[in-house]
Write an enzyme that holds these catalytic residues in place. Structure first.
Site, PDB file in Angstrom:
ATOM      1  N   CYS A  10      38.823  11.614   7.226  1.00 40.24           N
ATOM      2  CA  CYS A  10      38.812  10.469   8.120  1.00 40.24           C
ATOM      3  C   CYS A  10      37.790   9.440   7.620  1.00 40.24           C
ATOM      4  O   CYS A  10      37.014   9.707   6.707  1.00 40.24           O
ATOM      5  CB  CYS A  10      38.501  10.885   9.550  1.00 40.24           C
ATOM      6  SG  CYS A  10      36.931  11.730   9.709  1.00 40.24           S
ATOM      7  N   CYS A  13      34.101  10.333   7.540  1.00 32.77           N
ATOM      8  CA  CYS A  13      33.700  11.287   6.506  1.00 32.77           C
ATOM      9  C   CYS A  13      33.425  10.556   5.197  1.00 32.77           C
ATOM     10  O   CYS A  13      32.471  10.862   4.482  1.00 32.77           O
ATOM     11  CB  CYS A  13      34.803  12.321   6.297  1.00 32.77           C
ATOM     12  SG  CYS A  13      35.445  13.003   7.829  1.00 32.77           S
TER      13      CYS A  13
END
Lengths: 76, 315
Positions: A10, A13
């Site tokens: 995502c 991250c």
């Protein structure tokens, strides 16, 4: 030092990985940064909220996008 | 306070009358933008602070090993306060299943967590007042418990991807945050949330303002008022695939309600948007078979439609 960024890919991250690299550059530290995207491996650290940060196989943070300064604090 | 400021800006600075169409729309836009941004910042800060005490790793430990009834109520309530970004859906699901938490209870958490979040709460409070906000939370929690219970009764474990059961979960040793860290966490969340939604919010308020100023009074009563039987199912089905626009569409709903759309219809639309979303289903597909996703969507949709009718009956 081995630093692992755990996350399933995502946005947060990826941002965490960038922040980690930035922190390392600012501290002039040499460390191996690894991105762990495999869910089974992520879970093996006992982490349920991503992104998480692992330093030398120890979970130091989970479910938070740490700022560069926060990471610097953790690495010192 | 915001109302006075908007009055002053529209009437004294721009020299427009609030009762004129354009002046009314502009007033709505300024007032809503200020009010919602202010409330949102305060609430997101407060709730993030509380949330920092309830990371999913802890929630899992509290729920696992409890009796089913207690576990399910606990899951629904913890879902309200626990932080849970949609990108954590997969690890969360696996973590719960791995800890031996029943599938139904896991779903209870998955439903309750997104329905009752700080953003929807702020929007509800600022648009409909505290009474409806409380009712919304109450019914959201109830829906999560009932839907989870039904899913548990149906014994759907066979539709969970088999690899989920093979994953070994390590011991979690997430450190407690200090007070300072909690403050930083809350502050970061406020900035993140505002950054993420401001554009949707402005567009939504813009459209809302237009409806407020230009759509004739009572036009929608006929189509979406209390007397209309089909308004709720249609609103819910339209709301299911929408997600990121949840924030933006609420000012629109506010304006629509001002034109006669029934409150239950508006609320079920909002619940559908927050509880079910297309991106979340894509994520869930990683851990469960399409049949289970289908059943989940069906049960939740039915529940939300029912809640819409209940709201229209009691409000």
């Amino acid at each position: 030092m081995v630093i692992k960024v755990l996350g399933t890919g995502c946005k947060k991250c990826k941002e965490l990985e960038q922040n980690v690299r930035m922190a390392l550059t600012q501290l002039q530290l040499d460390a191996q940064v690894e991105k762990v995207e495999d869910i089974a491996k992520i879970m093996s650290y006992g982490v349920m909220s991503t992104p998480a940060l692992v330093v030398n196989e120890k979970v130091v943070s989970a479910g938070k996008l740490l700022s560069v300064d926060e990471i610097k604090g953790l690495l010192k | 306070m915001f109302n006075m400021f908007a009055d002053w800006l529209v009437e004294d600075v721009f020299g427009l009358s609030i009762t004129s169409k354009f002046g009314g729309a502009l007033h709505f836009f300024i007032y809503d933008t200020l009010k919602i941004l202010f409330l949102l910042s305060v609430m997101v800060f407060a709730i993030s602070f509380v949330r920092s005490y309830f990371p999913p790793e802890k929630v899992k430990r509290w729920i696992s090993g409890k009796k089913k009834g207690i576990a399910s109520v606990l899951a629904a309530l913890l879902g309200v306060v626990s932080p849970f970004c949609s990108c954590s859906t997969v690890p969360l699901f696996i973590g719960f299943v791995e800890a031996g938490i029943p599938l139904g209870v896991t779903f209870t958490f998955l439903i309750s967590s997104p329905i009752v979040n700080e953003v929807s709460l702020v929007m509800l409070f600022s648009i409909f007042g505290w009474k409806i906000a409380v009712l919304y939370v109450l019914f959201g929690v109830l829906l999560a418990i009932i839907a989870g219970w039904v899913i548990g009764k149906l014994k759907l474990e066979k539709y969970v991807e088999p690899y989920v059961f093979n994953i070994q979960l390590g011991e979690s040793v997430v450190q407690e945050m200090t007070m300072r860290e909690r403050f930083i966490y809350a502050k970061t969340n406020v900035i993140d949330t505002v950054k993420k939604i401001w554009l949707f919010l402005l567009i939504g308020i813009g459209i809302g303002a237009w409806i407020h100023g230009y759509v004739p009074e009572d036009l929608l009563v006929h189509y979406a008022g209390k007397e209309s039987i089909f308004a709720i199912p249609v609103a819910v089905i339209l709301g299911v695939p929408l997600y990121s626009n949840a924030v933006g569409s609420l000012p629109m709903i506010e304006a629509l309600m001002g034109k006669g759309v029934a409150p239950g219809t508006a609320l079920s639309f909002m619940m559908a948007m927050t509880a079910l979303s297309f991106p979340e289903m894509v994520l869930l597909r990683k851990v469960m078979k399409p049949q289970l996703i289908g059943i989940f969507v069906l049960i939740a949709t039915t529940g939300i439609i029912a809640i819409g009718y209940i709201f229209n009956a009691i409000l």
